[in-house]
Write a protein that holds these residues in place. Structure first.
Motif, PDB file in Angstrom:
ATOM      1  N   LEU A  26      33.508  30.185  75.531  1.00 46.30           N
ATOM      2  CA  LEU A  26      33.637  30.676  76.905  1.00 46.30           C
ATOM      3  C   LEU A  26      33.839  29.532  77.882  1.00 46.30           C
ATOM      4  O   LEU A  26      34.677  29.591  78.793  1.00 46.30           O
ATOM      5  CB  LEU A  26      32.395  31.491  77.284  1.00 46.30           C
ATOM      6  CG  LEU A  26      32.360  32.043  78.708  1.00 46.30           C
ATOM      7  CD1 LEU A  26      33.459  33.063  78.921  1.00 46.30           C
ATOM      8  CD2 LEU A  26      30.989  32.653  79.017  1.00 46.30           C
ATOM      9  N   LEU A  29      37.473  28.164  78.485  1.00 50.89           N
ATOM     10  CA  LEU A  29      38.514  28.961  79.126  1.00 50.89           C
ATOM     11  C   LEU A  29      38.713  28.525  80.569  1.00 50.89           C
ATOM     12  O   LEU A  29      37.776  28.023  81.213  1.00 50.89           O
ATOM     13  CB  LEU A  29      38.147  30.444  79.097  1.00 50.89           C
ATOM     14  CG  LEU A  29      38.099  31.128  77.727  1.00 50.89           C
ATOM     15  CD1 LEU A  29      37.581  32.555  77.874  1.00 50.89           C
ATOM     16  CD2 LEU A  29      39.465  31.124  77.075  1.00 50.89           C
ATOM     17  N   ALA A  33      39.341  32.958  83.757  1.00 46.98           N
ATOM     18  CA  ALA A  33      39.251  33.738  82.523  1.00 46.98           C
ATOM     19  C   ALA A  33      37.854  33.716  81.921  1.00 46.98           C
ATOM     20  O   ALA A  33      37.628  34.304  80.861  1.00 46.98           O
ATOM     21  CB  ALA A  33      40.261  33.222  81.502  1.00 46.98           C
ATOM     22  N   GLN A  34      36.919  33.058  82.587  1.00 43.25           N
ATOM     23  CA  GLN A  34      35.549  33.022  82.068  1.00 43.25           C
ATOM     24  C   GLN A  34      34.768  34.282  82.420  1.00 43.25           C
ATOM     25  O   GLN A  34      33.639  34.463  81.963  1.00 43.25           O
ATOM     26  CB  GLN A  34      34.831  31.776  82.586  1.00 43.25           C
ATOM     27  CG  GLN A  34      35.383  30.493  81.965  1.00 43.25           C
ATOM     28  CD  GLN A  34      34.550  29.263  82.309  1.00 43.25           C
ATOM     29  OE1 GLN A  34      33.398  29.371  82.731  1.00 43.25           O
ATOM     30  NE2 GLN A  34      35.136  28.091  82.118  1.00 43.25           N
ATOM     31  N   PRO A  36      35.200  38.733  82.834  1.00 41.74           N
ATOM     32  CA  PRO A  36      36.083  39.833  82.451  1.00 41.74           C
ATOM     33  C   PRO A  36      37.041  40.187  83.581  1.00 41.74           C
ATOM     34  O   PRO A  36      36.701  40.068  84.760  1.00 41.74           O
ATOM     35  CB  PRO A  36      35.105  40.996  82.185  1.00 41.74           C
ATOM     36  CG  PRO A  36      33.779  40.348  81.947  1.00 41.74           C
ATOM     37  CD  PRO A  36      33.767  39.115  82.793  1.00 41.74           C
ATOM     38  N   ARG A  40      41.630  37.103  82.494  1.00 45.97           N
ATOM     39  CA  ARG A  40      41.248  36.895  81.093  1.00 45.97           C
ATOM     40  C   ARG A  40      42.205  37.642  80.168  1.00 45.97           C
ATOM     41  O   ARG A  40      42.713  37.080  79.190  1.00 45.97           O
ATOM     42  CB  ARG A  40      39.811  37.359  80.850  1.00 45.97           C
ATOM     43  CG  ARG A  40      39.424  37.355  79.386  1.00 45.97           C
ATOM     44  CD  ARG A  40      38.008  37.868  79.174  1.00 45.97           C
ATOM     45  NE  ARG A  40      37.026  36.873  79.597  1.00 45.97           N
ATOM     46  CZ  ARG A  40      35.704  37.057  79.525  1.00 45.97           C
ATOM     47  NH1 ARG A  40      35.221  38.212  79.071  1.00 45.97           N
ATOM     48  NH2 ARG A  40      34.884  36.116  79.917  1.00 45.97           N
ATOM     49  N   ASP A  41      42.457  38.909  80.472  1.00 45.24           N
ATOM     50  CA  ASP A  41      43.329  39.706  79.619  1.00 45.24           C
ATOM     51  C   ASP A  41      44.736  39.113  79.560  1.00 45.24           C
ATOM     52  O   ASP A  41      45.354  39.047  78.484  1.00 45.24           O
ATOM     53  CB  ASP A  41      43.392  41.152  80.121  1.00 45.24           C
ATOM     54  CG  ASP A  41      42.114  41.932  79.820  1.00 45.24           C
ATOM     55  OD1 ASP A  41      41.140  41.312  79.349  1.00 45.24           O
ATOM     56  OD2 ASP A  41      42.086  43.149  80.061  1.00 45.24           O
ATOM     57  N   ILE A  73      35.654  35.465  71.964  1.00 45.72           N
ATOM     58  CA  ILE A  73      35.054  34.554  72.940  1.00 45.72           C
ATOM     59  C   ILE A  73      33.571  34.419  72.603  1.00 45.72           C
ATOM     60  O   ILE A  73      32.863  35.424  72.463  1.00 45.72           O
ATOM     61  CB  ILE A  73      35.218  35.075  74.378  1.00 45.72           C
ATOM     62  CG1 ILE A  73      36.703  35.232  74.724  1.00 45.72           C
ATOM     63  CG2 ILE A  73      34.543  34.135  75.365  1.00 45.72           C
ATOM     64  CD1 ILE A  73      36.940  35.902  76.066  1.00 45.72           C
TER      65      ILE A  73
END
Length: 393
Positions: A26, A29, A33-34, A36, A40-41, A73
């Motif tokens: 995690l 990233l 993106a850390q 949700p 991130r997607d 992750i």
């Protein structure tokens, strides 16, 4: 015209069981993106190479199958008595979304080894030689997995002689314990049997009324009798995946089963929930030839099982579905239990397209409700590549 350069993100490409995926810490990233959300997607889809209308994922790390379009992750766990938090994302191949609704049991085998090698487990808990016990919090479904990882000279032992049907080469064994595996699914209330029945009549328009065991264990799964849908239980991938009408039938069954299980509120929602539930069909033991050419004798197995993942027949068996198989087999009266001969079964060896797999479960009935304390199976895992993945900025 200038374009933003690619960014580098530390990552490890790993095989776990009969799947493989891209693993991230995690903390490695990008900041957006850390947490949700869309950033991130978008990152993870681009890493894998989705959405790809060609269905190949050529411009990414995926390999255009449900078993290889996966991301993980991991982070040090803040939960008591756990070492690592494990979040799994099933990336759609041709559509722009990631399904976070369930776990991947196969990649669960790689979580312990990765966590040890990447500093997510307290060194004081890792023996120089012997078995390291990694306590995993499966964040998708809120469950505990205990991973037993072999250690040699302070490093994860990856090579070995443990053979897993569906994987070409032997490796070191990783034993997994899926604790209290009844899935805590939205709308399912956490019940192992969300309808309250071991067997239901599932009405599927255009298909018929089918006997079905619908269970939340490992992953929500709909079990059918093979003969009720025109199969023998000895089918291989090409027997089903090349038949568009069959795949359409299975998707109808999956959607109506999801509605009956309370996993969705409208049928249309099933299209955005590809990872769960799974559909599987069972039959009594029979001789067949596995996809590798290996001959499987009816005397070698207790039951035949075939399962679909992301709309296609799986080449072996999803690890979470294996938990569902072991759990259902342990409960007298389910379709899996009956196909396996009935009675009290604390372990079964089932036949799948690539060979066989043994899974055990401890079940008991308390105040009229079935409970399973844990399901146990062995897999293997291996680092394939490590370094950085590059993604267009």
């Amino acid at each position: 015209m200038a374009h933003a350069p690619q960014i580098k993100v530390p990552a490890t490409y790993m095989r776990g069981g009969t799947s493989k995926g891209v693993f991230f810490r995690l903390q490695d990233l990008p900041a957006a993106a850390q947490v949700p959300g869309a950033a991130r997607d978008a990152l993870l889809m681009r890493v894998i190479g989705s959405p790809d209308p060609y269905g190949k994922q050529t411009d990414g790390m995926g390999a255009a199958t449900s078993s290889t379009s996966k991301t993980v992750i991991l982070a040090k766990s803040s939960r008591p008595d756990h070492d690592v938090d494990y979040l799994f994302g099933q990336v759609s191949i041709d559509k722009p979304f990631i399904d976070w609704s369930g776990n991947c049991g196969n990649l669960s085998a790689a979580v312990g080894p990765f966590s040890i090698s990447n500093g997510l487990v307290d060194p004081a808990r890792i023996p120089k030689n012997g078995i390291a016990t990694v306590r995993i919090w499966q964040a998708n479904i809120g469950k505990t997995i205990i991973s037993h990882v072999q250690m040699t000279d302070g490093a994860v032992q990856e090579t070995g002689d443990f053979e897993l049907d569906g994987v070409t080469f032997p490796a070191a064994e990783v034993q997994l314990e899926f604790m209290d595996p009844a899935a805590e699914e939205e709308g399912g209330g956490g019940a192992m049997f969300p309808t309250g029945n071991l067997v239901d009549d599932l009405v599927v328009p255009g298909v018929g009324t089918l006997k079905a065991t619908m269970i939340n264990a490992g992953i929500p799964t709909i079990f059918l009798n093979a003969e009720a849908i025109g199969y023998k239980g000895t089918e291989l991938q090409d027997d089903i995946n090349g038949d568009p009408k069959a795949l359409e039938m299975f998707e109808k069954i999956r959607a109506h089963g999801a509605l009956r299980m309370g996993l969705i509120s409208q049928l249309e929602e099933a299209a955005k929930r590809q990872h769960t539930p799974k559909v599987a069909f069972v039959a009594k033991p029979a001789d067949y030839v596995a996809s590798s050419g290996k001959k499987i004798s009816a005397s070698d197995i207790n039951v035949l099982v075939r399962a679909l993942s992301m709309g296609k027949l799986h080449h072996a068996m999803m690890g979470t579905a294996a938990v569902a198989i072991g759990t259902a087999a342990a409960i007298p009266g389910t379709l899996v239990n009956l196909a396996a001969g009935g009675g009290n079964l604390d372990a079964v060896r089932f036949g799948h397209p690539s060979g066989t797999l043994r899974v055990g479960a401890q079940a008991s009935q308390i105040d009229g409700e079935w409970q399973v304390t844990k399901a146990i199976m062995s897999r293997s895992a291996r680092v394939l590549m490590e370094g950085w993945v590059r993604v267009p900025g």
